[in-house]
Design an enzyme around this catalytic site. Structure first.
Site, PDB file in Angstrom:
ATOM      1  N   ASP A   1      -9.988   2.673   2.174  1.00 43.68           N
ATOM      2  CA  ASP A   1      -9.785   2.012   3.514  1.00 43.68           C
ATOM      3  C   ASP A   1     -10.435   2.873   4.623  1.00 43.68           C
ATOM      4  O   ASP A   1     -11.057   2.617   5.407  1.00 43.68           O
ATOM      5  CB  ASP A   1      -8.502   1.508   3.996  1.00 43.68           C
ATOM      6  CG  ASP A   1      -7.832   0.197   3.400  1.00 43.68           C
ATOM      7  OD1 ASP A   1      -8.789  -0.550   2.901  1.00 43.68           O
ATOM      8  OD2 ASP A   1      -6.850   0.046   3.142  1.00 43.68           O
TER       9      ASP A   1
ATOM     10  N   LYS B   1       0.830  -1.264  -0.079  1.00 42.88           N
ATOM     11  CA  LYS B   1       0.056  -0.043  -0.072  1.00 42.88           C
ATOM     12  C   LYS B   1       0.736   1.412   0.000  1.00 42.88           C
ATOM     13  O   LYS B   1       0.451   2.362  -0.682  1.00 42.88           O
ATOM     14  CB  LYS B   1      -1.158   0.028   1.136  1.00 42.88           C
ATOM     15  CG  LYS B   1      -2.037  -0.904   1.167  1.00 42.88           C
ATOM     16  CD  LYS B   1      -2.983  -1.034   2.312  1.00 42.88           C
ATOM     17  CE  LYS B   1      -4.100  -2.126   2.038  1.00 42.88           C
ATOM     18  NZ  LYS B   1      -5.222  -2.015   3.037  1.00 42.88           N
TER      19      LYS B   1
END
Length: 235
Positions: free
Chosen positions: A84, A48
């Site tokens: 997220d 990420k």
């Protein structure tokens, strides 16, 4: 999940493909995806932060968090976003006053940033203290020396992914527990939380929520959440 969404939306010819990529080939692989016909990609552990680094453009949230889980390819650009963070807030029954985030990777960064933005007092607990302290300093939150009590506990570690019967924590001391790890059965952390009477959000629900936001970014269409949930639970 995404294939079910394409079918529900009538998007014929759209496919979603699993691409395992070693860390040393990540940037090279991402840059090659647009020419291979990809419109976007979801990114997960451990890529990420690398996803943000390879992007040519990034949302304010992704830059502030320091990690991205959604890439979109358009007009020669690689656009990074982080779904997220909003997915976590959407999943909560209420905004907590205090929150404990387990882990210090990309998901932990997103969780800590999102919760901090709501006004919650956020603490980070990570087995590797140096990395946890770096995250805490980057986001202006606290570093915990031990788990302790909180209104909300969010597991952002990989514990529970490979082995759902392992828990990242010995004792649950929170009214609400979110476990981002997802598996084919209930994780040990979720079982612990339920035994303590806590409200729980499992990793599959979170998976659907963040994936739905990615889908909408790529297609411009509202995500069919019910179809996506049904596909995940059936799998």
């Amino acid at each position: 999940m995404q294939e079910a969404a394409f079918a529900a939306l009538g998007l014929e010819g759209w496919t979603y493909q699993h691409l395992p990529v070693p860390e040393h080939l990540f940037a090279e692989t991402v840059r090659a995806l647009p020419d291979a016909g990809f419109l976007g990609a979801n990114v997960t552990i451990p890529h990420k932060e690398a996803a943000l680094a390879v992007a040519t453009d990034a949302s304010d949230a992704a830059r502030a968090i320091g990690a991205a889980n959604t890439l979109t390819f358009a007009d020669g650009r690689i656009e990074a976003d982080n779904t997220d963070a909003p997915a976590l807030i959407d999943a909560l029954p209420a905004i907590p006053h205090t929150a404990l985030v387990l882990g210090a990777g990309g998901s932990a960064r997103a969780a800590a940033w999102a919760l901090r933005e709501t006004g919650a007092e956020v603490r980070i607990y990570n087995r590797t203290r140096d990395r946890g302290e770096r995250l805490a300093a980057d986001l202006g939150v606290q570093m915990a020396t031990e788990p302790g009590e909180a209104d909300l506990l969010v597991n952002c570690t990989s514990v529970g992914l490979a082995d759902p019967d392992r828990s990242p924590i010995g004792d649950v001391q929170a009214a609400v527990v979110v476990d981002l790890a997802y598996a084919d059965r209930e994780t040990a952390l979720i079982r612990q939380a339920k035994a303590k009477g806590a409200t729980t959000v499992d990793g599959l629900d979170f998976l659907v929520r963040q994936g739905a936001l990615s889908l909408t970014r790529w297609t411009g269409r509202p995500a069919p959440l019910d179809a996506m949930r049904a596909a995940v639970r059936a799998r």
